[in-house]
Design a protein around this motif. Sequence first.
Motif, mmCIF file in Angstrom:
data_model
loop_
_atom_site.group_PDB
_atom_site.id
_atom_site.type_symbol
_atom_site.label_atom_id
_atom_site.label_comp_id
_atom_site.label_asym_id
_atom_site.label_seq_id
_atom_site.Cartn_x
_atom_site.Cartn_y
_atom_site.Cartn_z
ATOM 1 N N ALA A 1 -140.929 30.822 -8.832
ATOM 2 C CA ALA A 1 -140.382 31.077 -7.507
ATOM 3 C C ALA A 1 -140.693 29.906 -6.564
ATOM 4 N N LEU A 2 -141.926 29.400 -6.606
ATOM 5 C CA LEU A 2 -142.282 28.283 -5.735
ATOM 6 C C LEU A 2 -141.484 27.033 -6.106
ATOM 7 N N LYS A 3 -141.291 26.817 -7.405
ATOM 8 C CA LYS A 3 -140.496 25.667 -7.865
ATOM 9 C C LYS A 3 -139.069 25.770 -7.344
ATOM 10 N N ALA A 4 -138.504 26.983 -7.377
ATOM 11 C CA ALA A 4 -137.140 27.184 -6.885
ATOM 12 C C ALA A 4 -137.053 26.926 -5.388
ATOM 13 N N LEU A 5 -138.046 27.396 -4.633
ATOM 14 C CA LEU A 5 -138.030 27.166 -3.186
ATOM 15 C C LEU A 5 -138.103 25.679 -2.865
ATOM 16 N N LEU A 6 -138.837 24.922 -3.674
ATOM 17 C CA LEU A 6 -138.987 23.486 -3.434
ATOM 18 C C LEU A 6 -137.822 22.666 -3.976
ATOM 19 N N SER A 7 -136.848 23.342 -4.593
ATOM 20 C CA SER A 7 -135.685 22.613 -5.124
ATOM 21 C C SER A 7 -134.745 22.177 -4.008
ATOM 22 N N ARG A 8 -135.005 22.619 -2.777
ATOM 23 C CA ARG A 8 -134.228 22.176 -1.619
ATOM 24 C C ARG A 8 -135.172 21.516 -0.612
ATOM 25 N N PRO A 9 -135.569 20.266 -0.888
ATOM 26 C CA PRO A 9 -136.515 19.598 0.025
ATOM 27 C C PRO A 9 -135.953 19.378 1.414
ATOM 28 N N ASP A 10 -134.617 19.454 1.570
ATOM 29 C CA ASP A 10 -134.037 19.335 2.907
ATOM 30 C C ASP A 10 -134.339 20.570 3.750
ATOM 31 N N LEU A 11 -134.588 21.719 3.067
ATOM 32 C CA LEU A 11 -134.921 22.955 3.771
ATOM 33 C C LEU A 11 -136.421 23.213 3.795
ATOM 34 N N ILE A 12 -137.072 22.975 2.648
ATOM 35 C CA ILE A 12 -138.525 23.153 2.553
ATOM 36 C C ILE A 12 -139.099 21.893 1.916
ATOM 37 N N PRO A 13 -139.471 20.895 2.726
ATOM 38 C CA PRO A 13 -139.992 19.643 2.158
ATOM 39 C C PRO A 13 -141.354 19.810 1.500
ATOM 40 N N ARG A 14 -142.149 20.739 1.985
ATOM 41 C CA ARG A 14 -143.439 21.055 1.384
ATOM 42 C C ARG A 14 -143.845 22.447 1.835
ATOM 43 N N LEU A 15 -144.793 23.018 1.122
ATOM 44 C CA LEU A 15 -145.237 24.353 1.512
ATOM 45 C C LEU A 15 -146.721 24.521 1.203
ATOM 46 N N GLY A 16 -147.324 25.417 1.936
ATOM 47 C CA GLY A 16 -148.696 25.822 1.665
ATOM 48 C C GLY A 16 -148.669 27.256 1.169
ATOM 49 N N VAL A 17 -149.574 27.614 0.287
ATOM 50 C CA VAL A 17 -149.570 28.933 -0.329
ATOM 51 C C VAL A 17 -150.831 29.704 0.065
ATOM 52 N N PHE A 18 -150.645 30.890 0.592
ATOM 53 C CA PHE A 18 -151.746 31.817 0.815
ATOM 54 C C PHE A 18 -151.563 32.981 -0.137
ATOM 55 N N TRP A 19 -152.523 33.193 -1.009
ATOM 56 C CA TRP A 19 -152.505 34.312 -1.954
ATOM 57 C C TRP A 19 -153.696 35.189 -1.597
ATOM 58 N N ASP A 20 -153.412 36.400 -1.123
ATOM 59 C CA ASP A 20 -154.474 37.206 -0.532
ATOM 60 C C ASP A 20 -155.696 37.345 -1.444
ATOM 61 N N PHE A 21 -155.482 37.705 -2.704
ATOM 62 C CA PHE A 21 -156.617 37.945 -3.596
ATOM 63 C C PHE A 21 -157.357 36.653 -3.929
ATOM 64 N N GLY A 22 -156.606 35.578 -4.132
ATOM 65 C CA GLY A 22 -157.238 34.322 -4.520
ATOM 66 C C GLY A 22 -157.728 33.486 -3.366
ATOM 67 N N SER A 23 -157.198 33.710 -2.168
ATOM 68 C CA SER A 23 -157.546 32.871 -1.024
ATOM 69 C C SER A 23 -158.689 33.423 -0.183
ATOM 70 N N LEU A 24 -159.038 34.687 -0.386
ATOM 71 C CA LEU A 24 -160.143 35.287 0.360
ATOM 72 C C LEU A 24 -161.276 35.668 -0.588
ATOM 73 N N HIS A 25 -162.501 35.497 -0.137
ATOM 74 C CA HIS A 25 -163.654 35.950 -0.927
ATOM 75 C C HIS A 25 -163.624 37.476 -0.984
ATOM 76 N N GLN A 26 -163.523 38.019 -2.196
ATOM 77 C CA GLN A 26 -163.343 39.452 -2.357
ATOM 78 C C GLN A 26 -164.659 40.207 -2.202
ATOM 79 N N HIS A 27 -164.546 41.553 -2.197
ATOM 80 C CA HIS A 27 -165.722 42.397 -2.014
ATOM 81 C C HIS A 27 -166.775 42.105 -3.081
ATOM 82 N N PRO A 28 -168.033 42.114 -2.711
ATOM 83 C CA PRO A 28 -169.105 41.872 -3.687
ATOM 84 C C PRO A 28 -169.123 42.950 -4.778
ATOM 85 N N ASP A 29 -169.620 42.566 -5.926
ATOM 86 C CA ASP A 29 -169.779 43.490 -7.055
ATOM 87 C C ASP A 29 -171.204 43.316 -7.583
ATOM 88 N N PRO A 30 -172.195 43.894 -6.870
ATOM 89 C CA PRO A 30 -173.597 43.669 -7.230
ATOM 90 C C PRO A 30 -173.919 44.046 -8.666
#
Length: 263
Positions: free
Chosen positions: A1-30
Amino acid sequence: ALKALLSRPDLIPRLGVFWDFGSLHQHPDPANGVMRTEEQNALFKQGLGCLGTLYSHPHTTVLRLTSFPDGHKAEDQPEGTNVAKYLDRGWCATENAWASLTKRRELSLDLGLMRDGEEYDFLSLIFDCIQHGGRRPPLLPSQFAAELETKSFTNGKDDKPLVKRLYEAAFEEQFGKATELHYNDLGWGDAEAAQLAEVLASGAAPRLETLYLNRNKIGDEGCKALAAALKEGAAPSLKTLNVGNEKQPELMAVCEERGIDLE
């Protein structure tokens, strides 16, 4: 999906990705030795406070993973994996609701509609992932809070009050500044128009000037609901309403009374 979005650099020249689970430190698991440092705790809380803006902002694209990929079945996942359906999960339902506030339809994509083996480009990805209407109308904070009680959270006791506050803040932020709303071509009918009318009647969207509802399936009852809200003063700054049913008597009358251009 990200590759497809970047196939139109005139519309989206670059992008940043926020992935909720991977971008935030998740709840501890003692029990398994997974802890968070004080710095990670602070970053986690800061990140949570920004979630509503990230998902609801009118210029961010939300990619929704609503189903398992082909070849991966829920019953085959390891024990302990959360296999609840997308809209039954509290955080997923919340992110979906944020993305349904004021975005254009092409900025909230359902990746569960992608076809296995298809080579996607920008336009074909958007076309496939907005099929079947796209999304529900926005919910009032009180409606969202009621629905949230039916959803499952891993940390439900802690997350539900927080999520309710975050949704309300995002609702007020986005509707408070919206001057144009593009809800066209979403497959909406009378029920969805009535829901939107209720949102507008609540006092949301005080700056709204243009509302696009064309290429939907809004009939007489939906137009009556919109007319009733407008007659009571909803959307006080509205100048143009495109609903695709400009001959409906009640809607014609209130738009003429208020000087709204009905298209």
